[in-house]
Write a protein that holds these residues in place. Sequence first.
Motif, PDB file in Angstrom:
ATOM      1  N   ASP A 268       7.384 -36.879   0.968  1.00 55.33           N
ATOM      2  CA  ASP A 268       8.878 -37.472   0.997  1.00 55.33           C
ATOM      3  C   ASP A 268       9.143 -35.984   1.540  1.00 55.33           C
ATOM      4  OD1 ASP A 268      10.806 -36.539   0.047  1.00 55.33           O
ATOM      5  OD2 ASP A 268      10.652 -36.299  -1.626  1.00 55.33           O
ATOM      6  N   THR A 269       9.688 -36.726   3.300  1.00 59.48           N
ATOM      7  CA  THR A 269       9.849 -36.265   4.360  1.00 59.48           C
ATOM      8  C   THR A 269      11.146 -34.683   4.245  1.00 59.48           C
ATOM      9  OG1 THR A 269      11.152 -38.277   4.974  1.00 59.48           O
ATOM     10  CG2 THR A 269       9.001 -37.155   6.082  1.00 59.48           C
ATOM     11  N   CYS A 270      11.939 -35.215   3.047  1.00 55.65           N
ATOM     12  CA  CYS A 270      13.038 -34.396   2.417  1.00 55.65           C
ATOM     13  C   CYS A 270      12.907 -33.495   1.643  1.00 55.65           C
ATOM     14  CB  CYS A 270      13.956 -35.234   2.458  1.00 55.65           C
ATOM     15  SG  CYS A 270      15.577 -36.317   2.447  1.00 55.65           S
ATOM     16  N   LEU A 271      11.291 -33.167   0.559  1.00 54.53           N
ATOM     17  CA  LEU A 271      11.414 -32.242   0.203  1.00 54.53           C
ATOM     18  C   LEU A 271      10.842 -31.527   1.233  1.00 54.53           C
ATOM     19  CD1 LEU A 271       9.895 -30.673  -2.063  1.00 54.53           C
ATOM     20  CD2 LEU A 271       8.538 -32.233  -2.955  1.00 54.53           C
ATOM     21  N   ILE A 272       9.751 -32.040   2.624  1.00 49.57           N
ATOM     22  CA  ILE A 272       8.873 -30.893   2.940  1.00 49.57           C
ATOM     23  C   ILE A 272       9.549 -30.350   3.648  1.00 49.57           C
ATOM     24  CG2 ILE A 272       7.485 -31.118   5.351  1.00 49.57           C
ATOM     25  CD1 ILE A 272       6.255 -33.683   3.811  1.00 49.57           C
ATOM     26  N   THR A 273      10.735 -30.569   4.258  1.00 52.71           N
ATOM     27  CA  THR A 273      11.889 -30.014   5.206  1.00 52.71           C
ATOM     28  C   THR A 273      12.557 -28.656   4.201  1.00 52.71           C
ATOM     29  OG1 THR A 273      12.247 -31.936   6.580  1.00 52.71           O
ATOM     30  CG2 THR A 273      13.726 -29.960   6.150  1.00 52.71           C
ATOM     31  N   ALA A 274      13.092 -28.939   2.782  1.00 54.38           N
ATOM     32  CA  ALA A 274      13.013 -27.800   1.976  1.00 54.38           C
ATOM     33  C   ALA A 274      12.918 -27.336   1.900  1.00 54.38           C
ATOM     34  CB  ALA A 274      13.930 -28.773   1.182  1.00 54.38           C
ATOM     35  N   LEU A 275      11.335 -27.479   1.613  1.00 53.09           N
ATOM     36  CA  LEU A 275      10.643 -26.232   1.590  1.00 53.09           C
ATOM     37  C   LEU A 275      10.287 -25.716   2.643  1.00 53.09           C
ATOM     38  CD1 LEU A 275       7.197 -27.397  -0.617  1.00 53.09           C
ATOM     39  CD2 LEU A 275       9.088 -26.461  -1.640  1.00 53.09           C
ATOM     40  N   VAL A 276      10.088 -26.453   3.661  1.00 45.55           N
ATOM     41  CA  VAL A 276      10.197 -25.667   5.916  1.00 45.55           C
ATOM     42  C   VAL A 276      11.173 -24.944   5.385  1.00 45.55           C
ATOM     43  CG1 VAL A 276       9.959 -25.459   8.078  1.00 45.55           C
ATOM     44  CG2 VAL A 276       8.769 -27.174   6.429  1.00 45.55           C
ATOM     45  N   GLU A 277      11.995 -25.190   4.930  1.00 46.40           N
ATOM     46  CA  GLU A 277      13.668 -23.708   5.473  1.00 46.40           C
ATOM     47  C   GLU A 277      13.595 -23.190   3.960  1.00 46.40           C
ATOM     48  OE1 GLU A 277      17.183 -26.883   4.340  1.00 46.40           O
ATOM     49  OE2 GLU A 277      16.662 -27.340   6.277  1.00 46.40           O
TER      50      GLU A 277
ATOM     51  N   GLU B   4       6.486 -13.386   6.676  1.00 42.37           N
ATOM     52  CA  GLU B   4       6.257 -12.727   6.523  1.00 42.37           C
ATOM     53  C   GLU B   4       6.000 -12.540   5.130  1.00 42.37           C
ATOM     54  OE1 GLU B   4      10.645 -13.222   5.610  1.00 42.37           O
ATOM     55  OE2 GLU B   4       9.499 -13.536   7.243  1.00 42.37           O
ATOM     56  N   THR B   5       6.231 -12.930   3.790  1.00 47.98           N
ATOM     57  CA  THR B   5       5.985 -12.335   2.265  1.00 47.98           C
ATOM     58  C   THR B   5       4.708 -13.682   2.084  1.00 47.98           C
ATOM     59  OG1 THR B   5       7.472 -12.906   1.642  1.00 47.98           O
ATOM     60  CG2 THR B   5       8.134 -11.483   2.230  1.00 47.98           C
ATOM     61  N   SER B   6       4.510 -15.148   2.801  1.00 45.58           N
ATOM     62  CA  SER B   6       3.697 -15.657   2.278  1.00 45.58           C
ATOM     63  C   SER B   6       4.249 -16.310   0.957  1.00 45.58           C
ATOM     64  CB  SER B   6       2.420 -15.617   2.427  1.00 45.58           C
ATOM     65  OG  SER B   6       2.261 -15.254   3.572  1.00 45.58           O
ATOM     66  N   THR B   7       6.270 -16.133   0.806  1.00 40.58           N
ATOM     67  CA  THR B   7       5.954 -17.273  -0.455  1.00 40.58           C
ATOM     68  C   THR B   7       7.200 -17.917   0.084  1.00 40.58           C
ATOM     69  OG1 THR B   7       7.643 -15.236  -0.085  1.00 40.58           O
ATOM     70  CG2 THR B   7       5.962 -14.810  -1.436  1.00 40.58           C
ATOM     71  N   PHE B   8       7.973 -18.806  -1.142  1.00 41.83           N
ATOM     72  CA  PHE B   8       9.371 -19.804  -0.650  1.00 41.83           C
ATOM     73  C   PHE B   8      10.241 -18.941  -1.205  1.00 41.83           C
ATOM     74  CE2 PHE B   8       5.494 -22.541  -0.693  1.00 41.83           C
ATOM     75  CZ  PHE B   8       6.045 -23.593   0.470  1.00 41.83           C
ATOM     76  N   HIS B   9      11.322 -18.897  -1.440  1.00 39.28           N
ATOM     77  CA  HIS B   9      12.713 -18.424  -1.513  1.00 39.28           C
ATOM     78  C   HIS B   9      13.583 -19.548  -2.069  1.00 39.28           C
ATOM     79  CE1 HIS B   9      12.194 -14.285  -0.657  1.00 39.28           C
ATOM     80  NE2 HIS B   9      11.552 -14.848   0.405  1.00 39.28           N
ATOM     81  N   LEU B  10      13.301 -19.829  -3.650  1.00 37.72           N
ATOM     82  CA  LEU B  10      14.038 -20.819  -3.838  1.00 37.72           C
ATOM     83  C   LEU B  10      15.229 -20.084  -5.161  1.00 37.72           C
ATOM     84  CD1 LEU B  10      11.431 -22.727  -5.315  1.00 37.72           C
ATOM     85  CD2 LEU B  10      11.934 -23.018  -3.378  1.00 37.72           C
ATOM     86  N   PRO B  11      16.016 -21.738  -5.550  1.00 37.80           N
ATOM     87  CA  PRO B  11      16.918 -20.437  -6.705  1.00 37.80           C
ATOM     88  C   PRO B  11      16.832 -20.136  -7.487  1.00 37.80           C
ATOM     89  CG  PRO B  11      17.719 -23.170  -5.679  1.00 37.80           C
ATOM     90  CD  PRO B  11      16.562 -22.777  -4.925  1.00 37.80           C
ATOM     91  N   VAL B  12      15.035 -20.187  -8.118  1.00 39.43           N
ATOM     92  CA  VAL B  12      14.995 -19.911  -9.364  1.00 39.43           C
ATOM     93  C   VAL B  12      14.006 -18.270  -8.716  1.00 39.43           C
ATOM     94  CG1 VAL B  12      14.128 -22.106 -10.596  1.00 39.43           C
ATOM     95  CG2 VAL B  12      12.794 -21.291  -9.285  1.00 39.43           C
ATOM     96  N   GLY B  13      14.145 -18.099  -7.503  1.00 40.91           N
ATOM     97  CA  GLY B  13      13.392 -16.910  -7.389  1.00 40.91           C
ATOM     98  C   GLY B  13      12.671 -17.014  -6.350  1.00 40.91           C
TER      99      GLY B  13
END
Length: 103
Positions: free
Chosen positions: A4-13, A18-27
């Motif tokens: 799912d290229t849209c999902l992958i792009t969103a995750l990459v963004e 520096e923290t090896s984490t994803f910053h999502l609306p939920v935290g």
Amino acid sequence: MIADTCLITALVERWRPETSTFHLPVGEVTIILEDVATLTDLPIEGEPVILDIPYEEWSETCMRLLGHAPADLSDGVVQIGWLRDRFNHLSADASSETTEQFA
């Protein structure tokens, strides 16, 4: 599996190296081994697979496990690009041996 290229792009963004984490609306979230197991359906229980192979036998081992060996196999390292190019697509009518090599 189709990516799912849209999902992958969103995750990459949203990835913060520096923290090896994803910053999502939920935290802030991170991926743990259990997440990888769920996504890949690979078992994570039991003993780790560690191969202690003499350097001279790496090419033979690659041939046995993968069906191919890279020409530039150095220090027992298989380049990810070589793996990606060689094992990019598994045909639907692949033999069980080929499927095992891809896995």
